[in-house]
Design an enzyme around this catalytic site. Structure first.
Site, PDB file in Angstrom:
ATOM      1  N   ASP A  15     -17.481  -5.278  -5.867  1.00  0.00           N
ATOM      2  CA  ASP A  15     -17.615  -4.625  -7.169  1.00  0.00           C
ATOM      3  C   ASP A  15     -19.089  -4.509  -7.515  1.00  0.00           C
ATOM      4  O   ASP A  15     -19.622  -5.258  -8.348  1.00  0.00           O
ATOM      5  CB  ASP A  15     -16.842  -5.421  -8.232  1.00  0.00           C
ATOM      6  CG  ASP A  15     -15.336  -5.336  -8.010  1.00  0.00           C
ATOM      7  OD1 ASP A  15     -14.896  -4.478  -7.223  1.00  0.00           O
ATOM      8  OD2 ASP A  15     -14.598  -6.124  -8.614  1.00  0.00           O
ATOM      9  N   LYS A  37     -13.005  -6.140  -0.149  1.00  0.00           N
ATOM     10  CA  LYS A  37     -12.188  -5.201  -0.918  1.00  0.00           C
ATOM     11  C   LYS A  37     -13.068  -4.090  -1.467  1.00  0.00           C
ATOM     12  O   LYS A  37     -14.101  -4.353  -2.088  1.00  0.00           O
ATOM     13  CB  LYS A  37     -11.495  -5.921  -2.079  1.00  0.00           C
ATOM     14  CG  LYS A  37     -10.590  -4.991  -2.882  1.00  0.00           C
ATOM     15  CD  LYS A  37      -9.723  -5.759  -3.854  1.00  0.00           C
ATOM     16  CE  LYS A  37     -10.396  -6.053  -5.162  1.00  0.00           C
ATOM     17  NZ  LYS A  37     -10.589  -4.881  -6.031  1.00  0.00           N
ATOM     18  N   ASP A  64      -8.393  -0.873  -2.324  1.00  0.00           N
ATOM     19  CA  ASP A  64      -7.644  -1.113  -3.567  1.00  0.00           C
ATOM     20  C   ASP A  64      -7.506   0.212  -4.308  1.00  0.00           C
ATOM     21  O   ASP A  64      -8.224   0.483  -5.269  1.00  0.00           O
ATOM     22  CB  ASP A  64      -8.382  -2.160  -4.403  1.00  0.00           C
ATOM     23  CG  ASP A  64      -7.512  -2.712  -5.519  1.00  0.00           C
ATOM     24  OD1 ASP A  64      -6.308  -2.375  -5.565  1.00  0.00           O
ATOM     25  OD2 ASP A  64      -8.038  -3.477  -6.340  1.00  0.00           O
ATOM     26  N   MET A  65      -6.565   1.051  -3.851  1.00  0.00           N
ATOM     27  CA  MET A  65      -6.413   2.405  -4.405  1.00  0.00           C
ATOM     28  C   MET A  65      -5.282   2.498  -5.415  1.00  0.00           C
ATOM     29  O   MET A  65      -5.151   3.491  -6.113  1.00  0.00           O
ATOM     30  CB  MET A  65      -6.129   3.400  -3.270  1.00  0.00           C
ATOM     31  CG  MET A  65      -7.127   3.397  -2.134  1.00  0.00           C
ATOM     32  SD  MET A  65      -8.791   3.729  -2.673  1.00  0.00           S
ATOM     33  CE  MET A  65      -8.544   5.279  -3.440  1.00  0.00           C
ATOM     34  N   LYS A  66      -4.401   1.513  -5.457  1.00  0.00           N
ATOM     35  CA  LYS A  66      -3.268   1.485  -6.403  1.00  0.00           C
ATOM     36  C   LYS A  66      -2.604   2.861  -6.524  1.00  0.00           C
ATOM     37  O   LYS A  66      -2.561   3.470  -7.593  1.00  0.00           O
ATOM     38  CB  LYS A  66      -3.716   0.968  -7.761  1.00  0.00           C
ATOM     39  CG  LYS A  66      -4.263  -0.461  -7.701  1.00  0.00           C
ATOM     40  CD  LYS A  66      -4.449  -1.050  -9.086  1.00  0.00           C
ATOM     41  CE  LYS A  66      -4.977  -2.464  -9.057  1.00  0.00           C
ATOM     42  NZ  LYS A  66      -6.399  -2.583  -8.698  1.00  0.00           N
ATOM     43  N   LEU A  67      -2.028   3.330  -5.411  1.00  0.00           N
ATOM     44  CA  LEU A  67      -1.426   4.665  -5.386  1.00  0.00           C
ATOM     45  C   LEU A  67      -0.173   4.742  -6.261  1.00  0.00           C
ATOM     46  O   LEU A  67       0.624   3.799  -6.302  1.00  0.00           O
ATOM     47  CB  LEU A  67      -1.026   5.027  -3.950  1.00  0.00           C
ATOM     48  CG  LEU A  67      -2.132   5.078  -2.903  1.00  0.00           C
ATOM     49  CD1 LEU A  67      -1.538   5.471  -1.544  1.00  0.00           C
ATOM     50  CD2 LEU A  67      -3.217   6.053  -3.307  1.00  0.00           C
ATOM     51  N   LEU A  68      -0.016   5.860  -6.948  1.00  0.00           N
ATOM     52  CA  LEU A  68       1.226   6.150  -7.687  1.00  0.00           C
ATOM     53  C   LEU A  68       1.298   7.665  -7.869  1.00  0.00           C
ATOM     54  O   LEU A  68       0.464   8.247  -8.555  1.00  0.00           O
ATOM     55  CB  LEU A  68       1.228   5.454  -9.052  1.00  0.00           C
ATOM     56  CG  LEU A  68       2.456   5.702  -9.937  1.00  0.00           C
ATOM     57  CD1 LEU A  68       3.739   5.225  -9.263  1.00  0.00           C
ATOM     58  CD2 LEU A  68       2.307   5.000 -11.279  1.00  0.00           C
ATOM     59  N   ASP A  69       2.278   8.303  -7.215  1.00  0.00           N
ATOM     60  CA  ASP A  69       2.401   9.768  -7.300  1.00  0.00           C
ATOM     61  C   ASP A  69       3.770  10.131  -6.732  1.00  0.00           C
ATOM     62  O   ASP A  69       4.570   9.234  -6.422  1.00  0.00           O
ATOM     63  CB  ASP A  69       1.259  10.424  -6.495  1.00  0.00           C
ATOM     64  CG  ASP A  69       0.883  11.796  -7.039  1.00  0.00           C
ATOM     65  OD1 ASP A  69       1.803  12.583  -7.342  1.00  0.00           O
ATOM     66  OD2 ASP A  69      -0.322  12.082  -7.158  1.00  0.00           O
ATOM     67  N   ILE A  70       4.039  11.433  -6.565  1.00  0.00           N
ATOM     68  CA  ILE A  70       5.317  11.802  -5.944  1.00  0.00           C
ATOM     69  C   ILE A  70       5.305  11.332  -4.487  1.00  0.00           C
ATOM     70  O   ILE A  70       4.230  11.141  -3.883  1.00  0.00           O
ATOM     71  CB  ILE A  70       5.583  13.325  -6.030  1.00  0.00           C
ATOM     72  CG1 ILE A  70       4.502  14.122  -5.294  1.00  0.00           C
ATOM     73  CG2 ILE A  70       5.711  13.769  -7.479  1.00  0.00           C
ATOM     74  CD1 ILE A  70       4.866  15.584  -5.098  1.00  0.00           C
ATOM     75  N   THR A 120      -2.799  -7.301 -14.291  1.00  0.00           N
ATOM     76  CA  THR A 120      -3.027  -8.567 -15.017  1.00  0.00           C
ATOM     77  C   THR A 120      -3.641  -8.350 -16.405  1.00  0.00           C
ATOM     78  O   THR A 120      -3.707  -9.280 -17.190  1.00  0.00           O
ATOM     79  CB  THR A 120      -3.917  -9.523 -14.200  1.00  0.00           C
ATOM     80  OG1 THR A 120      -4.997  -8.776 -13.656  1.00  0.00           O
ATOM     81  CG2 THR A 120      -3.162 -10.200 -13.094  1.00  0.00           C
ATOM     82  N   GLN A 190     -11.136 -11.904 -17.138  1.00  0.00           N
ATOM     83  CA  GLN A 190      -9.852 -12.373 -16.600  1.00  0.00           C
ATOM     84  C   GLN A 190      -9.321 -13.461 -17.527  1.00  0.00           C
ATOM     85  O   GLN A 190     -10.073 -14.333 -17.964  1.00  0.00           O
ATOM     86  CB  GLN A 190     -10.034 -12.964 -15.191  1.00  0.00           C
ATOM     87  CG  GLN A 190     -10.529 -11.979 -14.160  1.00  0.00           C
ATOM     88  CD  GLN A 190      -9.401 -11.135 -13.569  1.00  0.00           C
ATOM     89  OE1 GLN A 190      -8.330 -11.021 -14.152  1.00  0.00           O
ATOM     90  NE2 GLN A 190      -9.659 -10.530 -12.430  1.00  0.00           N
ATOM     91  N   ARG A 211     -16.829 -11.147  -8.836  1.00  0.00           N
ATOM     92  CA  ARG A 211     -18.017 -11.632  -9.557  1.00  0.00           C
ATOM     93  C   ARG A 211     -18.475 -13.030  -9.158  1.00  0.00           C
ATOM     94  O   ARG A 211     -19.688 -13.249  -9.043  1.00  0.00           O
ATOM     95  CB  ARG A 211     -17.779 -11.538 -11.067  1.00  0.00           C
ATOM     96  CG  ARG A 211     -17.897 -10.110 -11.561  1.00  0.00           C
ATOM     97  CD  ARG A 211     -17.301  -9.935 -12.921  1.00  0.00           C
ATOM     98  NE  ARG A 211     -15.852 -10.078 -12.897  1.00  0.00           N
ATOM     99  CZ  ARG A 211     -15.072  -9.917 -13.965  1.00  0.00           C
ATOM    100  NH1 ARG A 211     -15.611  -9.634 -15.126  1.00  0.00           N
ATOM    101  NH2 ARG A 211     -13.764 -10.035 -13.854  1.00  0.00           N
TER     102      ARG A 211
HETATM  103  O1  C5P Z   1     -14.730 -10.371 -10.515  1.00  0.00           O
HETATM  104  P1  C5P Z   1     -13.311 -10.807 -10.267  1.00  0.00           P
HETATM  105  O2  C5P Z   1     -13.192 -11.925  -9.256  1.00  0.00           O
HETATM  106  O3  C5P Z   1     -12.540 -11.067 -11.543  1.00  0.00           O
HETATM  107  O4  C5P Z   1     -12.651  -9.512  -9.582  1.00  0.00           O
HETATM  108  C1  C5P Z   1     -11.318  -9.477  -9.168  1.00  0.00           C
HETATM  109  C2  C5P Z   1     -11.077  -8.197  -8.418  1.00  0.00           C
HETATM  110  O5  C5P Z   1      -9.674  -8.077  -8.182  1.00  0.00           O
HETATM  111  C3  C5P Z   1     -11.503  -6.932  -9.166  1.00  0.00           C
HETATM  112  O6  C5P Z   1     -11.952  -5.990  -8.185  1.00  0.00           O
HETATM  113  C4  C5P Z   1     -10.227  -6.462  -9.827  1.00  0.00           C
HETATM  114  O7  C5P Z   1     -10.197  -5.065 -10.002  1.00  0.00           O
HETATM  115  C5  C5P Z   1      -9.186  -6.886  -8.792  1.00  0.00           C
HETATM  116  N1  C5P Z   1      -7.833  -7.067  -9.301  1.00  0.00           N
HETATM  117  C6  C5P Z   1      -7.510  -7.910 -10.355  1.00  0.00           C
HETATM  118  N2  C5P Z   1      -6.216  -8.021 -10.800  1.00  0.00           N
HETATM  119  C7  C5P Z   1      -5.250  -7.322 -10.211  1.00  0.00           C
HETATM  120  C8  C5P Z   1      -5.539  -6.480  -9.130  1.00  0.00           C
HETATM  121  C9  C5P Z   1      -6.862  -6.375  -8.699  1.00  0.00           C
HETATM  122  O8  C5P Z   1      -8.383  -8.587 -10.887  1.00  0.00           O
HETATM  123  N3  C5P Z   1      -3.992  -7.464 -10.621  1.00  0.00           N
END
Ligand code: C5P
Length: 243
Positions: A15, A37, A64-70, A120, A190, A211
């Protein structure tokens, strides 16, 4: 999955603002991490070439593309994602049509699919807004069962849900857990965080941390501390199972 080495269970979330920053970060971390990732921010900015390059240099990649479509679109997008050589790809686990389309899109490739159950950052009120009456915990359980039935390879779940998800998906589906913090780290945005030891002891197979590693003064050292903590979690897990 218990044969996995501790180091290969850590997924470092890249990130960072640019591909150039990501390349520098991977270089700084060196052999302390093997799995990275790449999310939407980097993908919009050259991240797929970075994914191919890192695969070429022996790293594993989680897209980490989180796909959602037809279905047709999800199937084809999954097939294209597999061509990068990535190990993991995320798809939203809202419905069986999406999940099954992704499963057919990865057929014949080495790609593994991870279903995202409930993001989350969503709480009870957000699910109400979507017209859903179940609690987030009930939705996670429901969607984990859909994911299992559709034939995905893994589920993304917080450490707090890992044990319940494990009961639903059984031993052969991977649990990948974000929101991981060492005791000295800030939680940031978080809310449902756990230490590596707790997450692994609860049954997580892979941990995602961004992070706490990429914003650390010494990212390589931070990755090493995470790997040591994973090792401790595995020992706790085997103590638990023997007694
Ligand atoms: O910086 P941190 O450790 O909180 O980052 C967690 C990573 O995991 C981020 O890239 C965030 O987008 C991803 N993620 C998440 N919760 C999810 C799915 C992915 O925190 N349910």
């Amino acid at each position: 999955m218990s044969a996995l080495a501790s180091r290969d269970r850590l997924i470092v979330g890249l990130d960072v603002p640019s591909v150039a920053d990501a390349r520098r970060m991977v270089e700084r971390i060196g052999d302390a991490a093997t799995f990275y990732k790449i999310g939407l921010e980097l993908v919009m900015n050259g991240g797929l070439d970075l994914a191919r390059d890192l695969v070429g240099s022996g790293k594993q990649i989680f897209l980490d593309m989180k796909l959602l479509d037809i279905g047709n679109t999800v199937e084809r997008a999954t097939h294209s994602a597999a061509a990068t050589g990535a190990t993991f790809l995320t798809v939203h686990g809202h419905d069986s049509k999406t999940l099954r389309a992704a499963v057919s899109g990865k057929a014949g490739t080495g790609l593994k699919l991870l279903a995202v159950t409930v993001l989350t950052n969503l709480g009870e009120d957000d699910l109400r807004e979507q017209g859903l009456t179940a609690s987030p915990e009930q939705m996670v359980a429901h969607r984990a069962a859909l994911a299992r039935n559709a034939g995905v390879d893994g589920v993304v779940a917080s450490a707090l849900e890992a044990a319940r998800v494990r009961e639903i998906v059984g031993p052969n589906i991977a649990i990948v857990t974000p929101g991981i913090r060492l005791p000295e780290n800030d939680a940031g945005d978080q809310t449902r965080v756990a230490t590596p030891q707790v997450a692994i002891a609860a049954g997580a197979d892979y941990l995602v941390a961004a992070r706490p590693i990429v914003a650390a003064a010494d990212p390589r050292k931070a990755a090493q501390i995470f790997v040591e903590s994973i090792e401790e979690g595995l020992s706790l897990r085997s103590l638990g199972s023997s007694g």
